[in-house]
Design a protein around this motif. Structure first.
Motif, PDB file in Angstrom:
ATOM      1  N   ARG A 198       0.338  -0.811  -0.094  1.00  0.00           N
ATOM      2  CA  ARG A 198      -0.420   0.183  -0.023  1.00  0.00           C
ATOM      3  C   ARG A 198       0.663   0.580  -0.056  1.00  0.00           C
ATOM      4  NH1 ARG A 198      -4.550   1.472   4.573  1.00  0.00           N
ATOM      5  NH2 ARG A 198      -5.104   3.710   3.858  1.00  0.00           N
ATOM      6  N   ASP A 199       0.997   1.975  -1.092  1.00  0.00           N
ATOM      7  CA  ASP A 199       1.457   3.555  -0.818  1.00  0.00           C
ATOM      8  C   ASP A 199       0.315   4.274  -0.354  1.00  0.00           C
ATOM      9  OD1 ASP A 199       2.684   2.446  -4.627  1.00  0.00           O
ATOM     10  OD2 ASP A 199       4.163   2.667  -2.695  1.00  0.00           O
ATOM     11  N   PHE A 200       0.938   4.908   0.802  1.00  0.00           N
ATOM     12  CA  PHE A 200       0.200   5.723   1.607  1.00  0.00           C
ATOM     13  C   PHE A 200       0.101   7.250   1.172  1.00  0.00           C
ATOM     14  CE2 PHE A 200       1.342   2.119   4.784  1.00  0.00           C
ATOM     15  CZ  PHE A 200       0.180   1.744   5.413  1.00  0.00           C
ATOM     16  N   ASP A 201      -0.594   7.439   0.934  1.00  0.00           N
ATOM     17  CA  ASP A 201      -0.969   8.434   1.077  1.00  0.00           C
ATOM     18  C   ASP A 201      -0.336  10.051   1.795  1.00  0.00           C
ATOM     19  OD1 ASP A 201      -1.965  11.529   1.547  1.00  0.00           O
ATOM     20  OD2 ASP A 201      -3.635  10.370  -0.409  1.00  0.00           O
ATOM     21  N   GLN A 202       0.323  10.721   1.271  1.00  0.00           N
ATOM     22  CA  GLN A 202       1.017  11.987   1.605  1.00  0.00           C
ATOM     23  C   GLN A 202       1.189  12.358   3.016  1.00  0.00           C
ATOM     24  OE1 GLN A 202       5.009  12.449   1.227  1.00  0.00           O
ATOM     25  NE2 GLN A 202       4.705  10.968  -0.271  1.00  0.00           N
ATOM     26  N   GLY A 203      -0.539  12.266   2.902  1.00  0.00           N
ATOM     27  CA  GLY A 203      -1.165  13.036   3.855  1.00  0.00           C
ATOM     28  C   GLY A 203      -1.424  12.191   4.742  1.00  0.00           C
ATOM     29  N   ASP A 204      -0.831  10.875   4.866  1.00  0.00           N
ATOM     30  CA  ASP A 204      -0.881   9.816   5.893  1.00  0.00           C
ATOM     31  C   ASP A 204       0.024   9.573   6.950  1.00  0.00           C
ATOM     32  OD1 ASP A 204      -0.975   6.963   7.304  1.00  0.00           O
ATOM     33  OD2 ASP A 204      -2.880   6.938   6.199  1.00  0.00           O
ATOM     34  N   ARG A 211       8.314   1.205   9.485  1.00  0.00           N
ATOM     35  CA  ARG A 211       7.625  -0.286   9.539  1.00  0.00           C
ATOM     36  C   ARG A 211       6.341  -0.415   8.341  1.00  0.00           C
ATOM     37  NH1 ARG A 211       6.834  -0.219  15.773  1.00  0.00           N
ATOM     38  NH2 ARG A 211       9.387  -0.857  15.867  1.00  0.00           N
ATOM     39  N   PHE A 212       5.949   0.803   7.398  1.00  0.00           N
ATOM     40  CA  PHE A 212       5.028   1.221   6.731  1.00  0.00           C
ATOM     41  C   PHE A 212       5.283   0.915   5.283  1.00  0.00           C
ATOM     42  CE2 PHE A 212       2.942   1.668  10.541  1.00  0.00           C
ATOM     43  CZ  PHE A 212       2.297   1.746  10.863  1.00  0.00           C
ATOM     44  N   GLY A 213       6.891   0.881   4.906  1.00  0.00           N
ATOM     45  CA  GLY A 213       7.687   1.283   3.463  1.00  0.00           C
ATOM     46  C   GLY A 213       7.638  -0.386   3.572  1.00  0.00           C
ATOM     47  N   GLY A 214       7.401  -0.738   2.314  1.00  0.00           N
ATOM     48  CA  GLY A 214       7.640  -1.384   0.787  1.00  0.00           C
ATOM     49  C   GLY A 214       8.799  -3.179   1.668  1.00  0.00           C
ATOM     50  N   GLU A 215       9.452  -3.861   1.372  1.00  0.00           N
ATOM     51  CA  GLU A 215      10.226  -4.630   2.003  1.00  0.00           C
ATOM     52  C   GLU A 215       9.669  -4.649   3.675  1.00  0.00           C
ATOM     53  OE1 GLU A 215      11.562  -8.496   1.961  1.00  0.00           O
ATOM     54  OE2 GLU A 215      10.248  -6.887   0.672  1.00  0.00           O
ATOM     55  N   HIS A 216       9.424  -3.870   5.161  1.00  0.00           N
ATOM     56  CA  HIS A 216       9.955  -3.850   5.620  1.00  0.00           C
ATOM     57  C   HIS A 216       7.590  -4.006   6.282  1.00  0.00           C
ATOM     58  CE1 HIS A 216      12.945  -2.316   7.370  1.00  0.00           C
ATOM     59  NE2 HIS A 216      12.715  -1.399   6.771  1.00  0.00           N
ATOM     60  N   LEU A 217       7.501  -3.892   5.180  1.00  0.00           N
ATOM     61  CA  LEU A 217       6.012  -3.689   5.875  1.00  0.00           C
ATOM     62  C   LEU A 217       5.313  -5.262   5.281  1.00  0.00           C
ATOM     63  CD1 LEU A 217       3.090  -2.495   5.844  1.00  0.00           C
ATOM     64  CD2 LEU A 217       2.594  -2.279   3.779  1.00  0.00           C
ATOM     65  N   VAL A 293      10.105  -7.462  14.813  1.00  0.00           N
ATOM     66  CA  VAL A 293       9.214  -6.571  13.974  1.00  0.00           C
ATOM     67  C   VAL A 293      10.602  -6.043  12.605  1.00  0.00           C
ATOM     68  CG1 VAL A 293       8.002  -4.433  13.978  1.00  0.00           C
ATOM     69  CG2 VAL A 293       7.629  -6.252  15.693  1.00  0.00           C
ATOM     70  N   SER A 294       9.835  -5.373  11.308  1.00  0.00           N
ATOM     71  CA  SER A 294      10.885  -4.679  10.989  1.00  0.00           C
ATOM     72  C   SER A 294      10.459  -3.877  10.636  1.00  0.00           C
ATOM     73  CB  SER A 294      10.520  -6.175   9.648  1.00  0.00           C
ATOM     74  OG  SER A 294      11.380  -5.154   8.584  1.00  0.00           O
ATOM     75  N   GLY A 295      11.889  -2.705  10.597  1.00  0.00           N
ATOM     76  CA  GLY A 295      11.667  -1.341  10.153  1.00  0.00           C
ATOM     77  C   GLY A 295      11.913  -0.417  11.584  1.00  0.00           C
ATOM     78  N   ASP A 296      11.725   0.173  12.032  1.00  0.00           N
ATOM     79  CA  ASP A 296      12.305   1.486  13.181  1.00  0.00           C
ATOM     80  C   ASP A 296      11.074   1.801  13.001  1.00  0.00           C
ATOM     81  OD1 ASP A 296      14.439   0.661  13.819  1.00  0.00           O
ATOM     82  OD2 ASP A 296      15.966   2.350  12.950  1.00  0.00           O
ATOM     83  N   ARG A 297      10.708   3.048  14.624  1.00  0.00           N
ATOM     84  CA  ARG A 297       9.011   3.726  14.740  1.00  0.00           C
ATOM     85  C   ARG A 297       9.424   4.091  14.230  1.00  0.00           C
ATOM     86  NH1 ARG A 297       9.197   5.011  21.248  1.00  0.00           N
ATOM     87  NH2 ARG A 297       6.862   6.031  20.885  1.00  0.00           N
ATOM     88  N   TYR A 298      10.235   5.447  14.062  1.00  0.00           N
ATOM     89  CA  TYR A 298      10.271   6.716  13.214  1.00  0.00           C
ATOM     90  C   TYR A 298      11.368   7.068  12.304  1.00  0.00           C
ATOM     91  CZ  TYR A 298       7.603   7.664  18.164  1.00  0.00           C
ATOM     92  OH  TYR A 298       6.664   8.237  18.868  1.00  0.00           O
ATOM     93  N   PRO A 299      11.563   7.916  11.945  1.00  0.00           N
ATOM     94  CA  PRO A 299      12.721   7.703  10.384  1.00  0.00           C
ATOM     95  C   PRO A 299      13.872   8.105  11.702  1.00  0.00           C
ATOM     96  CG  PRO A 299      10.981   8.936  10.074  1.00  0.00           C
ATOM     97  CD  PRO A 299      10.175   8.077  11.633  1.00  0.00           C
TER      98      PRO A 299
END
Ligand SMILES: NC(=O)c1ccc[n+]([C@@H]2O[C@H](COP(=O)([O-])OP(=O)(O)OC[C@H]3O[C@@H](n4cnc5c(N)ncnc54)[C@H](OP(=O)(O)O)[C@@H]3O)[C@@H](O)[C@H]2O)c1
Length: 307
Positions: A198-204, A211-217, A293-299
């Motif tokens: 899912r490509d999250f809208d920029q307003g999301d 955690r919500f990007g590509g391979e992590h998701l 869990v894959s990916g950090d909580r915050y960037p």
């Protein structure tokens, strides 16, 4: 938080009003907001939706997080600003008293005792009933408690975010204060209802979270699939299992899921009546560990202080 634009997509005044009304009708009586959500709009919408029903709820808000772009400070816990922040929140919420007034993040430039001391003055004046902290570590909590009783800590806690198990949860149990578990559904991940890619809208907000990007998701959704399998066996939903797991941790844990959907609100509220068998708890704890869990909580580079 999700009652305003900028977190999980656009929300209208009407939608926010309806969601709060539906939550009240379900018997949900703890509402948490913050002055930073939509720069005050979250409080205004919640206050409006509670018109005539304020006495049915325990109303919690937070202050101290700065959202203005370009500001040098990310958090402002200076004692001199506390009173005006509370008064602004009272006005937007349309109430005379905030039940739980929380410091959103501990200001690294201000001793926590000083901020809590200023919050305690408002208790004396009846503007605030109880003082809470958000994302505080055990040492900050201990120091705050020496100034004024703190009744709760708000921290991210879910199957996907287990940081509080390093000491904060034990402190809550030992000293008898509540742990308000924020983002208990992993910002939607732990519901199993996010699409595979899912490509999250920029307003999301999630478009910016690792955690919500590509391979992590993709990897995280594999973990959630194990949760869904257990939920199916119990004839409950994935979200209900995620919430019931939190409730099984300790009576001190109070999950505060966010939703703008009547169906989701009803589903989440029903999780409070679930009592999970011990073998289900151990099976989901082996399927999802803090390390899996894959990916950090915050960037990297986000300037939010960590508890
Ligand atoms: N102290 C802090 O720094 C901090 C930080 C973040 C959040 N919080 C607090 O914690 C609250 C909750 O956190 P959150 O909203 O970020 O995360 P969350 O509760 O983990 O997840 C909310 C997301 O899950 C969806 N959802 C909820 N129930 C669902 C269900 N049964 N099935 C499918 N989807 C479902 C919601 O969408 P729908 O609207 O479609 O249901 C929304 O997109 C916030 O409102 C705020 O008060 C505090």
């Amino acid at each position: 938080m999700g009652l305003v634009d900028g977190y999980y997509g656009p929300v209208s005044d009407d939608q926010a009003d309806r969601a709060v009304g539906q939550a009240l009708d379900l018997g949900i009586n703890l509402f948490d907001t913050a002055d930073s959500y939509g720069s005050g709009e979250g409080e205004r919408r919640l206050g409006h939706a509670l018109t005539g029903r304020r006495d049915q709820v325990f109303l919690a808000t937070k202050f101290g997080l700065l959202t203005e772009p370009g500001s040098d400070r990310v958090v402002d816990g200076r004692p001199g600003i506390v009173r005006s922040r509370a008064e602004d929140s009272l006005r937007r919420l349309g109430t005379d008293t905030i039940d739980l007034f929380q410091l959103h993040r501990i200001d690294p430039q201000v001793p926590v005792e000083d901020t809590v001391g200023a919050m305690a003055e408002l208790v004396g004046e009846g503007k605030v009933r109880y003082v809470g902290l958000s994302e505080a570590n055990p040492e900050q909590l201990r120091r705050a408690m020496l100034t004024h009783p703190v009744v709760s800590v708000q921290s991210e806690y879910s199957l996907f975010e287990r940081g509080v198990e390093g000491g904060v949860l034990a402190g809550c149990v030992r000293f008898g204060y509540g742990l308000l578990a924020f983002a208990p559904l992993g910002k939607g991940l732990l519901t199993g209802k996010l699409q595979q890619v899912r490509d999250f809208d920029q307003g999301d907000l999630r478009s910016k979270l690792p955690r919500f990007g590509g391979e992590h998701l993709r990897r995280n959704q594999e973990l959630v699939a194990a949760l869904t399998a257990s939920a199916d066996q119990l004839s409950i939903t994935t979200a209900q299992l995620a919430l019931a797991w939190l409730l099984s941790r300790s009576p001190a844990v109070v999950p505060i899921p966010g939703s703008t959907s009547a169906a989701h609100l009803a589903e989440n509220a029903a999780a409070a009546d679930l009592d999970l068998p011990a073998e289900v708890i151990s099976s989901i704890e082996s399927a999802i560990t803090a390390e899996s869990v894959s990916g950090d909580r915050y960037p990297a580079g986000w300037r939010l202080p960590r508890g």
